[in-house]
Scaffold this motif. Structure first.
Motif, PDB file in Angstrom:
ATOM      1  N   GLY A 104     -39.893 -26.533 -19.974  1.00 12.28           N
ATOM      2  CA  GLY A 104     -38.653 -26.082 -20.300  1.00 12.28           C
ATOM      3  C   GLY A 104     -38.242 -24.870 -19.238  1.00 12.28           C
ATOM      4  O   GLY A 104     -37.164 -23.999 -19.071  1.00 12.28           O
ATOM      5  N   LEU A 105     -39.081 -23.708 -19.813  1.00 12.90           N
ATOM      6  CA  LEU A 105     -38.690 -21.905 -19.487  1.00 12.90           C
ATOM      7  C   LEU A 105     -38.752 -22.596 -17.600  1.00 12.90           C
ATOM      8  O   LEU A 105     -38.142 -21.876 -17.590  1.00 12.90           O
ATOM      9  N   ALA A 106     -39.132 -23.499 -17.690  1.00 16.65           N
ATOM     10  CA  ALA A 106     -39.395 -23.146 -15.830  1.00 16.65           C
ATOM     11  C   ALA A 106     -38.801 -23.998 -15.377  1.00 16.65           C
ATOM     12  O   ALA A 106     -37.983 -23.569 -14.216  1.00 16.65           O
ATOM     13  N   ALA A 107     -37.656 -25.201 -16.253  1.00 17.74           N
ATOM     14  CA  ALA A 107     -36.346 -25.415 -16.039  1.00 17.74           C
ATOM     15  C   ALA A 107     -35.345 -24.414 -16.366  1.00 17.74           C
ATOM     16  O   ALA A 107     -34.685 -24.799 -14.816  1.00 17.74           O
ATOM     17  N   ALA A 108     -35.350 -23.547 -17.163  1.00 18.40           N
ATOM     18  CA  ALA A 108     -34.427 -22.347 -17.073  1.00 18.40           C
ATOM     19  C   ALA A 108     -34.734 -21.819 -16.466  1.00 18.40           C
ATOM     20  O   ALA A 108     -33.710 -21.285 -15.296  1.00 18.40           O
ATOM     21  N   PHE A 109     -35.604 -21.585 -15.892  1.00 21.90           N
ATOM     22  CA  PHE A 109     -35.625 -20.155 -14.310  1.00 21.90           C
ATOM     23  C   PHE A 109     -35.070 -21.221 -13.235  1.00 21.90           C
ATOM     24  O   PHE A 109     -34.668 -20.472 -12.239  1.00 21.90           O
ATOM     25  N   SER A 110     -35.369 -22.538 -13.062  1.00 22.70           N
ATOM     26  CA  SER A 110     -35.203 -22.689 -11.803  1.00 22.70           C
ATOM     27  C   SER A 110     -33.509 -23.156 -11.319  1.00 22.70           C
ATOM     28  O   SER A 110     -32.772 -22.961 -10.557  1.00 22.70           O
ATOM     29  N   LEU A 111     -32.844 -23.570 -12.375  1.00 19.09           N
ATOM     30  CA  LEU A 111     -31.435 -23.543 -12.489  1.00 19.09           C
ATOM     31  C   LEU A 111     -31.123 -22.377 -12.426  1.00 19.09           C
ATOM     32  O   LEU A 111     -30.164 -21.998 -11.817  1.00 19.09           O
ATOM     33  N   ARG A 112     -31.637 -20.790 -13.423  1.00 22.36           N
ATOM     34  CA  ARG A 112     -30.841 -18.831 -12.466  1.00 22.36           C
ATOM     35  C   ARG A 112     -31.377 -19.446 -11.509  1.00 22.36           C
ATOM     36  O   ARG A 112     -30.861 -18.887 -10.624  1.00 22.36           O
ATOM     37  N   CYS A 113     -32.203 -19.747 -10.578  1.00 18.24           N
ATOM     38  CA  CYS A 113     -32.485 -19.228  -9.220  1.00 18.24           C
ATOM     39  C   CYS A 113     -32.018 -20.347  -8.343  1.00 18.24           C
ATOM     40  O   CYS A 113     -31.080 -19.408  -7.342  1.00 18.24           O
ATOM     41  N   CYS A 114     -31.164 -21.581  -8.508  1.00 18.35           N
ATOM     42  CA  CYS A 114     -30.380 -22.009  -8.024  1.00 18.35           C
ATOM     43  C   CYS A 114     -29.694 -21.592  -7.902  1.00 18.35           C
ATOM     44  O   CYS A 114     -28.226 -21.365  -7.226  1.00 18.35           O
ATOM     45  N   GLN A 115     -28.921 -21.394  -8.861  1.00 20.48           N
ATOM     46  CA  GLN A 115     -27.534 -20.922  -9.551  1.00 20.48           C
ATOM     47  C   GLN A 115     -27.004 -19.158  -8.118  1.00 20.48           C
ATOM     48  O   GLN A 115     -26.408 -19.557  -7.723  1.00 20.48           O
ATOM     49  N   ALA A 116     -28.560 -18.392  -8.547  1.00 20.51           N
ATOM     50  CA  ALA A 116     -27.832 -17.241  -8.130  1.00 20.51           C
ATOM     51  C   ALA A 116     -28.401 -17.405  -6.391  1.00 20.51           C
ATOM     52  O   ALA A 116     -27.804 -16.657  -5.357  1.00 20.51           O
ATOM     53  N   SER A 117     -29.824 -17.772  -5.834  1.00 20.91           N
ATOM     54  CA  SER A 117     -29.231 -18.813  -4.440  1.00 20.91           C
ATOM     55  C   SER A 117     -28.042 -18.799  -3.375  1.00 20.91           C
ATOM     56  O   SER A 117     -27.847 -18.359  -2.751  1.00 20.91           O
ATOM     57  N   ILE A 118     -27.392 -20.209  -4.264  1.00 21.75           N
ATOM     58  CA  ILE A 118     -26.150 -20.392  -3.912  1.00 21.75           C
ATOM     59  C   ILE A 118     -25.171 -19.586  -3.793  1.00 21.75           C
ATOM     60  O   ILE A 118     -24.516 -19.709  -3.041  1.00 21.75           O
ATOM     61  N   THR A 119     -25.370 -18.736  -5.115  1.00 20.36           N
ATOM     62  CA  THR A 119     -23.711 -17.875  -5.027  1.00 20.36           C
ATOM     63  C   THR A 119     -24.209 -17.166  -3.569  1.00 20.36           C
ATOM     64  O   THR A 119     -23.445 -16.730  -3.674  1.00 20.36           O
ATOM     65  N   ALA A 120     -25.526 -16.597  -3.870  1.00 18.49           N
ATOM     66  CA  ALA A 120     -25.518 -15.413  -2.393  1.00 18.49           C
ATOM     67  C   ALA A 120     -25.806 -15.838  -0.730  1.00 18.49           C
ATOM     68  O   ALA A 120     -24.823 -15.110   0.046  1.00 18.49           O
ATOM     69  N   ARG A 121     -26.458 -17.164  -0.856  1.00 18.42           N
ATOM     70  CA  ARG A 121     -26.810 -17.729   0.440  1.00 18.42           C
ATOM     71  C   ARG A 121     -25.987 -19.233   0.997  1.00 18.42           C
ATOM     72  O   ARG A 121     -26.095 -19.789   1.833  1.00 18.42           O
ATOM     73  N   GLY A 122     -25.387 -19.428  -0.673  1.00 18.87           N
ATOM     74  CA  GLY A 122     -24.316 -20.996  -0.505  1.00 18.87           C
ATOM     75  C   GLY A 122     -25.615 -22.611  -0.332  1.00 18.87           C
ATOM     76  O   GLY A 122     -24.593 -22.953   0.087  1.00 18.87           O
ATOM     77  N   ARG A 123     -26.996 -21.365   0.022  1.00 16.08           N
ATOM     78  CA  ARG A 123     -27.798 -22.901  -1.040  1.00 16.08           C
ATOM     79  C   ARG A 123     -28.990 -22.075  -1.244  1.00 16.08           C
ATOM     80  O   ARG A 123     -29.512 -21.186  -1.355  1.00 16.08           O
TER      81      ARG A 123
END
Ligand code: 6PG
Length: 244
Positions: free
Chosen positions: A18-37
């Motif tokens: 669960g912790l890793a899933a929440a972290f993965s979500l944050r990574c995806c959102q931050a990366s997509i915001t910063a670089r579009g993917r």
């Protein structure tokens, strides 16, 4: 200069996932915001199965913009994709069973080529083409997920393997004697060039190798993962930490 290192100790594999899933979500959102993917290198083995299942379910299924997520495999067994040992199959029957990634975003290792050297060379070419790399350049994965064996291996980088010293190739073919398994694996330069590297380690059988890896015992491949600029995060459970 290595990046920051974070250790999160979870009650058990379920909480760790669960912790890793929440972290993965944050990574995806931050990366997509910063670089579009968000470009992710997935781990194989059994530990991440629950994480991959969670990411394919609510709320992660709805909250991640899967059309902007690219999945690579940090290592793969040279077996058919239908084989129970296949790391691709692990993801196909969990995350990919429900997450709507465009097929061009799924960058599986071309095991159908047969010869492990050819498989590794083809995958390396694909990685270079995807990232648009010139000779000598390294890919910057937004997130690399890794596990660790009881012997301290990670991806398919095993103790005392010549692959640990590889500095030029991005992907190499290895033969895991103990497992009698031909594999391909990203090399340490690739892992250490990632923006974020996350280990998922659970179970009492990992206690000794985890303690040694966290103490920096460089005889363990997992201890050689030290992102030069990125963040290193360990999600472990109490059993792996040797806590009751
Ligand atoms: C693989 C993995 C490997 C795995 C460890 C831990 O293809 O086997 O990439 O590095 O992460 O062996 O495996 P478990 O999660 O099954 O303990």
């Amino acid at each position: 200069m290595s990046g920051a290192v974070t250790l999160r100790v979870a009650r058990d594999l379920e909480e760790l996932s669960g912790l890793a899933a929440a972290f993965s979500l944050r990574c995806c959102q931050a990366s997509i915001t910063a670089r579009g993917r968000c470009v992710v290198a997935l781990s194989g083995g059994s530990t991440p199965r629950m994480l991959y299942t969670l990411l394919g379910r609510s709320p992660f299924l709805q909250e991640i913009d899967w059309a902007r997520v690219h999945l690579f495999w940090g290592d793969e067994r040279c077996v058919p994709v239908q084989d129970s040992q296949s790391n691709y199959r692990l993801v196909a029957e969990t995350l990919l069973a429900s997450a709507p990634l465009p097929k061009e975003n799924i960058h599986r290792v071309p095991v159908e080529l047969g010869d492990p050297q050819a498989v590794a060379a083809s995958y390396e070419t694909h990685v270079r083409d995807f990232f648009g790399l010139r000779e000598g350049e390294l890919p910057a994965f937004d997130l690399v997920l890794l596990g660790m064996g009881a012997d301290g291996h990670t991806a398919s980088l095993f103790p005392e393997s010549p692959a640990l010293e590889e500095q030029r190739s991005l992907v190499v073919a290895v033969y895991a004697e103990a497992l009698q398994s031909h594999r391909t694996t990203f090399t340490l330069p690739v892992l250490n060039h990632a923006r974020r590297v996350t280990f998922l380690v659970a179970g009492a059988d990992k206690r000794d190798s985890l303690q040694r890896a966290l103490a920096g015992d460089l005889t363990l491949p997992a201890a050689r993962v030290a992102p030069t600029q990125g963040q290193l995060r360990w999600f472990v459970d109490r059993a792996a930490m040797g806590r009751a």
